[in-house]
Design a protein around this motif. Sequence first.
Motif, PDB file in Angstrom:
ATOM      1  N   GLY A  34      14.502  26.215 -19.392  1.00 23.50           N
ATOM      2  CA  GLY A  34      14.594  25.144 -20.377  1.00 23.50           C
ATOM      3  C   GLY A  34      14.014  23.816 -19.924  1.00 23.50           C
ATOM      4  O   GLY A  34      14.319  22.773 -20.511  1.00 23.50           O
ATOM      5  N   PHE A  35      13.139  23.840 -18.905  1.00 26.92           N
ATOM      6  CA  PHE A  35      12.584  22.595 -18.359  1.00 26.92           C
ATOM      7  C   PHE A  35      11.902  21.758 -19.435  1.00 26.92           C
ATOM      8  O   PHE A  35      12.120  20.545 -19.511  1.00 26.92           O
ATOM      9  CB  PHE A  35      11.611  22.899 -17.213  1.00 26.92           C
ATOM     10  CG  PHE A  35      10.973  21.679 -16.622  1.00 26.92           C
ATOM     11  CD1 PHE A  35      11.712  20.796 -15.852  1.00 26.92           C
ATOM     12  CD2 PHE A  35       9.633  21.417 -16.829  1.00 26.92           C
ATOM     13  CE1 PHE A  35      11.121  19.656 -15.302  1.00 26.92           C
ATOM     14  CE2 PHE A  35       9.034  20.291 -16.281  1.00 26.92           C
ATOM     15  CZ  PHE A  35       9.778  19.412 -15.523  1.00 26.92           C
ATOM     16  N   TYR A  36      11.071  22.384 -20.265  1.00 25.60           N
ATOM     17  CA  TYR A  36      10.371  21.614 -21.298  1.00 25.60           C
ATOM     18  C   TYR A  36      11.368  20.987 -22.265  1.00 25.60           C
ATOM     19  O   TYR A  36      11.317  19.787 -22.536  1.00 25.60           O
ATOM     20  CB  TYR A  36       9.371  22.497 -22.058  1.00 25.60           C
ATOM     21  CG  TYR A  36       8.733  21.771 -23.218  1.00 25.60           C
ATOM     22  CD1 TYR A  36       7.708  20.865 -22.998  1.00 25.60           C
ATOM     23  CD2 TYR A  36       9.182  21.963 -24.517  1.00 25.60           C
ATOM     24  CE1 TYR A  36       7.141  20.170 -24.054  1.00 25.60           C
ATOM     25  CE2 TYR A  36       8.619  21.280 -25.574  1.00 25.60           C
ATOM     26  CZ  TYR A  36       7.593  20.385 -25.345  1.00 25.60           C
ATOM     27  OH  TYR A  36       7.040  19.690 -26.386  1.00 25.60           O
ATOM     28  N   GLN A  37      12.286  21.801 -22.800  1.00 27.48           N
ATOM     29  CA  GLN A  37      13.220  21.276 -23.797  1.00 27.48           C
ATOM     30  C   GLN A  37      14.144  20.205 -23.224  1.00 27.48           C
ATOM     31  O   GLN A  37      14.374  19.184 -23.857  1.00 27.48           O
ATOM     32  CB  GLN A  37      14.073  22.408 -24.392  1.00 27.48           C
ATOM     33  CG  GLN A  37      13.367  23.147 -25.478  1.00 27.48           C
ATOM     34  CD  GLN A  37      13.249  24.621 -25.137  1.00 27.48           C
ATOM     35  OE1 GLN A  37      13.616  25.069 -24.057  1.00 27.48           O
ATOM     36  NE2 GLN A  37      12.728  25.380 -26.070  1.00 27.48           N
ATOM     37  N   LYS A  38      14.676  20.442 -22.042  1.00 27.05           N
ATOM     38  CA  LYS A  38      15.678  19.533 -21.486  1.00 27.05           C
ATOM     39  C   LYS A  38      15.079  18.301 -20.823  1.00 27.05           C
ATOM     40  O   LYS A  38      15.653  17.213 -20.898  1.00 27.05           O
ATOM     41  CB  LYS A  38      16.534  20.264 -20.447  1.00 27.05           C
ATOM     42  CG  LYS A  38      17.341  21.402 -21.001  1.00 27.05           C
ATOM     43  CD  LYS A  38      18.030  22.133 -19.850  1.00 27.05           C
ATOM     44  CE  LYS A  38      18.625  23.443 -20.313  1.00 27.05           C
ATOM     45  NZ  LYS A  38      19.077  24.262 -19.182  1.00 27.05           N
ATOM     46  N   THR A  39      13.947  18.476 -20.151  1.00 22.89           N
ATOM     47  CA  THR A  39      13.436  17.405 -19.295  1.00 22.89           C
ATOM     48  C   THR A  39      12.145  16.784 -19.806  1.00 22.89           C
ATOM     49  O   THR A  39      12.022  15.564 -19.867  1.00 22.89           O
ATOM     50  CB  THR A  39      13.229  17.947 -17.865  1.00 22.89           C
ATOM     51  OG1 THR A  39      14.437  18.582 -17.434  1.00 22.89           O
ATOM     52  CG2 THR A  39      12.870  16.844 -16.904  1.00 22.89           C
ATOM     53  N   VAL A  40      11.178  17.619 -20.157  1.00 20.99           N
ATOM     54  CA  VAL A  40       9.861  17.106 -20.551  1.00 20.99           C
ATOM     55  C   VAL A  40       9.907  16.434 -21.918  1.00 20.99           C
ATOM     56  O   VAL A  40       9.380  15.331 -22.085  1.00 20.99           O
ATOM     57  CB  VAL A  40       8.802  18.230 -20.536  1.00 20.99           C
ATOM     58  CG1 VAL A  40       7.479  17.738 -21.106  1.00 20.99           C
ATOM     59  CG2 VAL A  40       8.613  18.765 -19.132  1.00 20.99           C
ATOM     60  N   ARG A  41      10.509  17.081 -22.880  1.00 20.66           N
ATOM     61  CA  ARG A  41      10.494  16.573 -24.263  1.00 20.66           C
ATOM     62  C   ARG A  41      10.942  15.114 -24.354  1.00 20.66           C
ATOM     63  O   ARG A  41      10.259  14.310 -24.991  1.00 20.66           O
ATOM     64  CB  ARG A  41      11.345  17.464 -25.159  1.00 20.66           C
ATOM     65  CG  ARG A  41      11.186  17.102 -26.623  1.00 20.66           C
ATOM     66  CD  ARG A  41      12.076  17.906 -27.513  1.00 20.66           C
ATOM     67  NE  ARG A  41      11.671  19.294 -27.537  1.00 20.66           N
ATOM     68  CZ  ARG A  41      12.481  20.284 -27.882  1.00 20.66           C
ATOM     69  NH1 ARG A  41      13.725  20.042 -28.213  1.00 20.66           N
ATOM     70  NH2 ARG A  41      12.047  21.520 -27.903  1.00 20.66           N
TER      71      ARG A  41
END
Length: 125
Positions: free
Chosen positions: A58-65
Amino acid sequence: MLNLYRQIISNNLNNTIFEELPEEWLEKVSPEIKSELIHGFYNAGILTINLADFNRNGFYQKTVRPQFRHYCESLYLQLGPIIQRCLRRMFLGFNENLTEYKVVLFMEGHEEDQFEPIKFNLDIF
């Protein structure tokens, strides 16, 4: 001419990225992404990368977005020199008269996020 070598360029560029990109980024690549992080329209000098491909755990959803621009810039700092070295080596082999090549790297997010792509310019000498 470059379009004739599209698959060779793509394979070489993506293999180089998977070899040289720091582990902190590679460990975040989604499992379904096997061999192609960067997609290119090489005759036009356009490369694209989708940061949603970095979604392991979930790196993109939790951190990148929430900090999309910051992560685009951070990844660009890692990718820019790799892309420049790789393309410079390849283009010298394809055409010794090709002394300069300009590339635009677009970093995109997940389509539903409707982020405006972030654009980076790379000069290959």
